[in-house]
Design a protein around this motif. Structure first.
Motif, short mmCIF file in Angstrom:
data_model
loop_
_atom_site.label_atom_id
_atom_site.label_comp_id
_atom_site.label_asym_id
_atom_site.label_seq_id
_atom_site.Cartn_x
_atom_site.Cartn_y
_atom_site.Cartn_z
N VAL A 1 -5.39 -0.46 -9.31
CA VAL A 1 -6.49 -0.10 -10.77
C VAL A 1 -7.00 1.18 -9.93
N THR A 2 -7.49 1.80 -8.68
CA THR A 2 -8.14 2.59 -8.19
C THR A 2 -6.48 3.45 -8.48
N LEU A 3 -5.61 3.18 -7.64
CA LEU A 3 -4.86 3.82 -7.01
C LEU A 3 -4.31 4.89 -9.06
N LYS A 4 -3.44 3.36 -9.44
CA LYS A 4 -2.46 3.87 -10.69
C LYS A 4 -3.79 3.64 -11.62
N LYS B 1 0.63 -0.78 -0.01
CA LYS B 1 -0.60 -0.04 0.18
C LYS B 1 0.58 1.52 0.38
N ALA B 2 2.10 1.56 0.84
CA ALA B 2 2.52 2.63 0.44
C ALA B 2 2.98 2.95 -0.16
N ASP B 3 3.82 1.81 -1.36
CA ASP B 3 4.09 1.85 -2.95
C ASP B 3 2.80 2.30 -3.84
N LEU B 4 1.62 1.71 -3.50
CA LEU B 4 0.64 2.98 -4.22
C LEU B 4 0.25 3.96 -3.40
N THR B 5 0.67 4.30 -2.41
CA THR B 5 0.15 5.71 -1.87
C THR B 5 1.17 6.81 -2.70
N CYS B 6 2.85 5.99 -2.77
CA CYS B 6 3.31 7.43 -3.46
C CYS B 6 3.53 7.85 -4.70
N GLY B 7 2.90 6.20 -5.62
CA GLY B 7 2.82 6.83 -6.88
C GLY B 7 1.24 7.74 -6.60
N LYS C 1 -17.00 4.05 -2.35
CA LYS C 1 -15.84 4.98 -2.54
C LYS C 1 -15.56 6.49 -3.26
N PRO C 2 -15.02 6.98 -3.12
CA PRO C 2 -13.79 7.47 -2.35
C PRO C 2 -13.36 6.71 -0.97
N TRP C 3 -14.25 6.63 -0.56
CA TRP C 3 -14.11 6.88 1.02
C TRP C 3 -13.76 5.27 2.10
N LYS C 4 -14.48 4.36 0.95
CA LYS C 4 -14.37 2.82 2.13
C LYS C 4 -13.41 2.84 1.27
N LEU C 5 -12.35 2.09 2.46
CA LEU C 5 -11.20 1.74 3.14
C LEU C 5 -10.92 -0.20 2.25
N TYR C 6 -10.77 -0.14 1.01
CA TYR C 6 -10.12 -1.62 0.49
C TYR C 6 -9.18 -2.68 0.85
N GLN C 7 -9.42 -3.11 1.81
CA GLN C 7 -7.88 -4.27 1.94
C GLN C 7 -7.61 -5.06 1.51
N ASN C 8 -7.26 -4.27 -0.22
CA ASN C 8 -7.02 -5.45 -1.04
C ASN C 8 -5.99 -4.65 -2.38
N TYR C 9 -5.39 -5.35 -2.56
CA TYR C 9 -4.44 -4.75 -3.31
C TYR C 9 -4.66 -4.12 -4.72
#
Length: 498
Positions: free
Chosen positions: A466-469, A394-400, A453-461
């Protein structure tokens, strides 16, 4: 007092902060940044914890960075190896040159007219101030200065040493000593086998059991791939295999908890034999993945138990006594050293005091946005990893994603990105759906998550990828605050003549 300005201030030089530095250099090379680290060394968790056996509870093919392959043989690595990996990464990419150590951030104030944060930090030489256009918090999720330490009756009567794993004494000699480790989580199941080789005996005293799973320390599949494929390709294939397997197992546990529970307990029975009381010592009251599973490499915990070097007692503590711990059952556990592996104290964004345009911000009253930002708080992101997978995924996706926001603002000539709730009101639920004590004790301090979404937290990489990238940056995000135009003054006849 002088004030330095950077495009981005990153807070924390642990695994998330070093990753943030890499992504900023790679995807926003025209931006300046600084990493403010409160401690005197980088590495975060992996530099702080020094207790025997400290290691990851995730495989390094997912705990490692997406951009830098993990090349060691062991997939379940020890703390020093992980610290070396993070340190080498920082040095390899020159991120270490951007770190200011012993800078403990205390306050951050946003100004809309200026479109910038003013960040105040304490240092050994006194307070210092930085300004930045974007603030990225990579300070982890627990209090480095204090662990969770319940008060035990009679603790002052105990004649031996009482140690918390977060503050392990360098000179603690447990050779030939009787050790009691209080706890049943990842720290406890790490300490027990690690200490059992030198201690006279180690007892794990637990109030209730945790699901424990054995896994080989070395990943044969990964090590085979590395012999035949380029390192980066082999790493990527192994990473995705482990991600997909983890997602499959988590979803299976949620859909078929009883079947998953029986499978996990049968694996313990295979290790401990038919006569061991698995029902008492290894059967939790909750379903698998309601709390994080405890990983033991190469069945080291089970080996220590089978060999008689260690034992498990499941009972409640009545009080400490001079010779050890008296249990509610009346039994007294003799001990020379008591280790209180009783958990962490969660802390949201290092308890930094935030304000927006002079008004204090209570983050517990905000809604989480995509697992990284906060409703109505501009230009602020934080890295918070998965509860059911590796933190770094998740940290990688957040940084991107932070880099996407920065580049979008620059392209549009806008200086501010603020998550805004529009439409129907959100139904608030806890930030984390997890029953672990360290989580439930602190959830009132954390933001809420919403019902959509986008306020729901998904524990799913996969969903987050798909969402963040690839997903829109405009959903729930308000871009505003145009950069002021520089006035162009037409030359006068006098100035031309001059």
């Amino acid at each position: 007092m002088t004030t330095e300005h950077f495009d981005v201030v990153v807070v924390g030089a642990g695994i998330s902060g070093i990753g943030a530095g890499y992504y900023l250099q790679d995807r926003c090379p025209d931006r300046t940044y600084v990493v403010l680290e409160g401690r005197e060394a980088l590495g975060g968790t992996w530099d702080l914890f020094r207790y025997p056996g400290i290691r990851s509870d995730s495989d390094m093919y997912t705990l490692g960075y997406a951009f830098r392959p993990w090349t060691e043989a062991k997939a379940i690595a020890d703390g020093p190896a992980i610290l070396n990996y993070v340190s080498e990464t920082a040095k390899l990419y020159g991120i270490d040159r951007h770190i200011r150590f012993r800078h403990h951030v205390k306050r951050a104030a946003w100004s809309t007219p200026d479109a910038r944060w003013t960040v105040e930090a304490d240092t050994p030489d006194g307070p210092v101030t930085f300004t930045c256009n974007f603030l990225h918090m990579c300070s982890g999720y627990y209090n480095y200065a204090r662990g969770h330490s319940p008060e035990f009756a009679g603790a002052k009567d105990f004649a031996g040493d009482i140690v918390h794993p977060q503050f392990w004494p360098r000179d603690l000699d447990y050779s030939g000593k009787r050790v009691v480790v209080i706890g049943s989580g990842a720290t406890a199941v790490t300490l027990v086998p690690a200490m059992s080789d030198k201690a006279a005996h180690v007892t794990m005293l637990q109030r209730s059991p945790t699901y424990v799973v054995s896994r080989p320390a070395e990943d044969k599949f990964a090590n085979t791939l590395k012999r035949y494929l380029p390192a980066k390709l082999a790493y990527g294939v192994t990473r995705w295999r482990n991600v997909l397997f983890g997602m499959f197992f988590f979803n299976l546990a949620r859909k078929r908890p009883e079947k998953t529970k029986e499978r996990l307990l049968n694996m313990v029975r295979q290790e401990m034999g038919p006569d061991y009381d698995v029902g008492t010592h290894f059967t939790p009251r909750y379903n698998p993945w309601d709390q994080r599973l405890c990983l033991v490499p190469d069945a080291d915990l089970f080996s220590s138990l089978r060999e008689g070097k260690a034992s498990i007692v499941t009972d409640r503590i009545e009080r400490f006594v001079p010779q050890g711990i008296k249990l509610e059952s009346g039994e007294v556990l003799p001990a020379d050293i008591i280790v209180t592996a009783t958990g962490l104290e969660l802390q949201l964004l290092s308890d930094v005091a935030f304000s927006v345009d002079g008004a204090p911000v209570d983050l517990s009253q905000t809604f989480n946005y995509k697992g990284m930002m906060y409703s109505d708080v501009p230009n602020l992101a934080s890295s918070f990893g998965y509860t059911n997978a590796s933190w770094t995924l998740k940290a990688d996706l957040t940084c991107g994603y932070v880099c996407r926001l920065l580049n979008t603002m620059k392209k549009r000539g806008l200086r501010q990105a603020t998550p805004r709730i529009t439409g129907a009101p959100l139904e608030a639920t806890p930030f984390l759906d997890f029953s672990s004590g360290y989580v439930t004790r602190a959830m009132e301090k954390f933001p809420k998550q919403g019902s959509r979404k986008p306020w729901k937290l998904y524990q799913n990489y996969a969903k987050d990828l798909v969402t963040l990238k690839f997903g829109s940056v405009d959903d729930g995000m308000e871009f505003s605050n145009p950069a002021p135009r520089v006035a162009v003054v037409a030359p006068t006849k006098e100035s031309v003549a001059a």
